[in-house]
Design an enzyme around this catalytic site. Structure first.
Site: not given
Length: 731
Positions: A35-36, A222-223, A253, A605
């Site tokens: 994503k980043t 983002d998010e 998430q 994670r």
């Protein structure tokens, strides 16, 4: 011009998401799917290929850490032009806009930003000033309710009109009302105001909104699954034909509903933007196939979600290990021993491990055991550096130097270090300030008019006021570092802590030195940095921003803090009902669904290996509680994990009666028990399915007629026939 952005290293889905610049775009980015990387390349692509000016791009993130990392990566791609991007958290970007446009608001440009501790202090002061007593409701729960209302854009007037259903609600409405008034009087905003005040400003002054709509041509978020109502409203104000939007997120998430995050923003994106286009990033680069399979088996139990199927080209990897522990100490010991084993077996470093827990309280036992086992660790999101008392005290001085109306900061330092200005004096000064409609700082200059205050104390107040005036005068003459060092010298804090000669005072001294070093470093970072800028940065720091991946320590943190991070080996501790999921049988489906998403975040994670720990008993709320393992363990695909029966954490191989009893309990029906042989006696602590925790006070009868008198919680006394009682012995 610089080299063109090379998209060759992106996979097909990532490249398509980067190159698309048409209608509103939603990128559904699964855990570990890059994503980043996509956001970074997209911004670089917009500037180089699509010829957007860097200053016309607004990129909003949820942590300073994410913003800084992204900016650095974009710099690597396109060079110094990246410095002109408007990139940061929602709170920092809109704080910047509010300072620029301060003259159009009720605030001055130098407003303070209150963190949750400052807000709580303000609520406490209001309760004390008005002598309000609300039985059973803590000041912190009132602060939380105020924040929750603001997150949902419910202001005091609407709260009083639509949400007051009892006498207590009426009192909370009074506190909320006064809280907002005091913020304005203190020239301060809390975190929620940093989102609400821009909306108020843009609605009241359409010309200012137009100015920013004209300025920004492209908006990236983002998010997105963690945006609340106010954040979404802000986005909608900007998006138009001339301003395009890309949102990136993962509904699986979404874990922040307790602070106002609204998953519907993501689920309903298509309703607000009918011409939107969806892109899915489904290839996971982080985890093994087994970890992904386990995560998928958990999350598919949630009904409301956007369709995506994560896959990976990584290897199968090891099965997850589910470790059964005796209690919380045994759990911590087993985690410590497993970390040591993995380090030896796989040549890993301490920094390759994280231990995640549902609540901060779980960290204490882990810390104790890690110290004994000589395992280096760092806690993220515990008491963060800028929240420590001595650090906050010095920052409060600096805040008053910048903003004399900041009453909360002034109250904090009024008698620190001690200067003979007690609570009674402060109460009298506040009464004088309210009566004459002046600030507390102004009252200090007129303290000789407050006749109830003794002359000696009036002199102390005057002396304190002169000290503050000295530094207010020096603020623009000295650098941030010089000013703060001079102030700390003037207060004799270093001498004070040295003279105390305790371990705690040495730690406080070290923290003060660290703060002074940070202020000096900040001074030297650019030519014209101001104290105001430093204070703003500090007030917007979060626990996750403190995470340093270059330190070789095991990381301990809550699951909420772990989002966005990754580690080779992850331990999920405390996986028991009522702890994780943190709920009870009365919890709504929505609550359990969010807890399940949090479990999913924990699993994803991990890059190589996951350990899931659950204890059979745990000391909770002053009692030993018998725990049943989390439902999430039972939802895992059985092919993905193996069970490890505890024991390596215990000092002795000899099993106690309690351990034998527990093991037996796992295989035998309670009714098969010969309770005579269990040695239940007065003083035994027991658990009953219906009545809960209890203590045996008396035993009568023999053979099949043995009865126990048990005092359960709430002084509930029962006489039980042991044959049928199904009591579980806890000691």
């Amino acid at each position: 011009m610089g080299k063109m952005v090379d998209l060759k290293n992106l996979n097909d889905s990532q490249r398509k998401a980067v190159e698309y610049v048409g209608s509103p775009q939603m990128i559904i980015a699964g855990a570990g799917s890059g994503k980043t990387r996509v956001l970074t390349f997209k911004i670089a692509y917009l500037i180089q290929k699509e010829k957007y000016k860097p200053e016309s791009i607004l990129a909003l993130t949820f942590t300073n850490k994410a913003a800084n990392e992204m900016k650095e990566r974009i710099k690597e791609l396109i060079g110094k032009k990246a410095d002109n991007l408007w990139m940061g958290t929602f709170h920092s970007i809109f704080a910047k806009i509010l300072r620029i446009e301060a003259k159009h608001t009720a605030f001055q440009r130098n407003f303070s930003i209150y963190d949750t501790e400052d807000s709580l202090s303000l609520v406490n002061n209001i309760i004390n000033n008005f002598d309000i007593d609300i039985e059973g409701i803590t000041p912190n729960s009132i602060r939380h309710r105020i924040s929750f209302m603001k997150n949902h854009m419910v202001m005091p007037k609407e709260y009083r009109k639509n949400h007051v259903h009892s006498f207590d609600d009426e009192k909370i409405a009074d506190i909320y009302d006064e809280y907002q008034k005091r913020l304005v009087a203190n020239n301060a905003m809390d975190f929620d105001d940093l989102l609400l005040k821009p909306i108020e400003l843009f609605n009241a002054k359409p010309n200012i909104l137009q100015k920013y709509k004209k300025k920004f041509s492209y908006l990236l978020v983002d998010e997105f699954q963690d945006t609340n109502k106010a954040q979404y409203e802000l986005l909608k104000l900007f998006v138009s034909r001339s301003c395009k939007i890309t949102v990136v997120g993962d509904d699986a998430q979404s874990i922040y509903s307790w602070r106002g995050a609204n998953l519907d923003n993501m689920l309903n994106f298509g309703k607000d933007y009918p011409k939107h286009k969806i892109f899915r990033l489904e290839q996971n680069y982080r985890s093994t196939k087994t970890i992904l399979q386990a995560a998928d088996s958990i999350i598919k139990n949630n009904k409301e979600q956007l369709v995506k199927t994560l896959w990976t080209e990584n290897n199968d990897g090891e099965k997850l290990s589910v470790i059964k522990c005796a209690d919380e100490k045994d759990e911590a010991l087993q985690i410590a021993r497993h970390i040591k084993r993995e380090i030896t077996k796989k040549k890993l470093s301490h920094k390759d491990f994280t231990v995640l827990y549902r609540t901060n309280a779980q960290s204490r036992v882990l810390e104790d055991i890690f110290r004994k086992e000589k395992l280096p660790y760092a806690i993220i999101g515990g008491v963060e550096f800028y929240r420590r008392k001595e650090v906050k005290d010095i920052i409060a001085y600096l805040r008053v130097v910048v903003n004399q109306n900041d009453e909360e900061s002034l109250l904090r330092i009024m008698n620190f270090p001690q200067r003979g200005i007690g609570n009674t004096t402060v109460t009298r000064m506040i009464a004088f300030a309210r009566k004459h409609e002046i600030s507390l700082f102004q009252t200090m200059a007129r303290v000789f008019e407050v006749i109830e205050i003794k002359e000696r104390i009036q002199k102390n107040v005057k002396g304190f006021r002169l000290l503050l005036e000295k530094y207010i005068g020096l603020k623009d003459k000295l650098s941030v570092g010089e000013l703060s060092r001079a102030l700390v010298d003037d207060l004799s804090l270093i001498k004070m802590f040295k003279n105390e000669r305790t371990q705690e005072s040495m730690q406080r001294l070290e923290n003060i030195n660290q703060l002074l070093a940070a202020l000096t470093e900040y001074s030297e970072s650019a030519k014209s940095v101001k104290l105001e800028d430093f204070l703003e940065e500090v007030s917007l720091v979060t626990g996750v921003d403190a995470y340093e991946d270059d330190k070789n320590v095991v990381t301990l943190m809550t699951l909420h803090s772990a989002k966005g991070l990754e580690f080779p080996v992850v331990f999920l501790s405390g996986c028991e009902e009522d702890i994780f999921p943190l709920s009870n049988r009365f919890s709504s489906d929505a609550t359990v669904a969010e807890e399940r998403r949090l479990f999913y975040v924990g699993l994803t994670r991990a890059q190589q290996k996951v350990f899931i720990c659950h204890a059979r008993s745990r000391y909770r709320f002053g009692e030993v509680a018998y725990q049943s393992r989390s439902r999430f363990i039972d939802e895992l695909d059985p092919e993905t994990f193996q069970e490890v029966n505890g024991g390596i954490g215990r000092k002795s191989n000899r099993k106690t009666r309690k351990e034998i009893y527990y093991e037996y309990f796992d295989t035998v029906d309670y009714a098969d028990f010969d309770h005579d042989n269990l040695d239940i006696r007065p003083g035994s602590r027991v658990m009953h399915e219906k009545f809960g925790l209890g203590k045996v006070t008396d035993i009568t009868g023999s053979g099949e007629m043995v009865k126990a008198t048990v005092q359960f919680e709430g002084n509930n006394i029962k006489n039980l026939m042991l044959r049928f009682a199904k009591l579980k012995i806890l000691n």
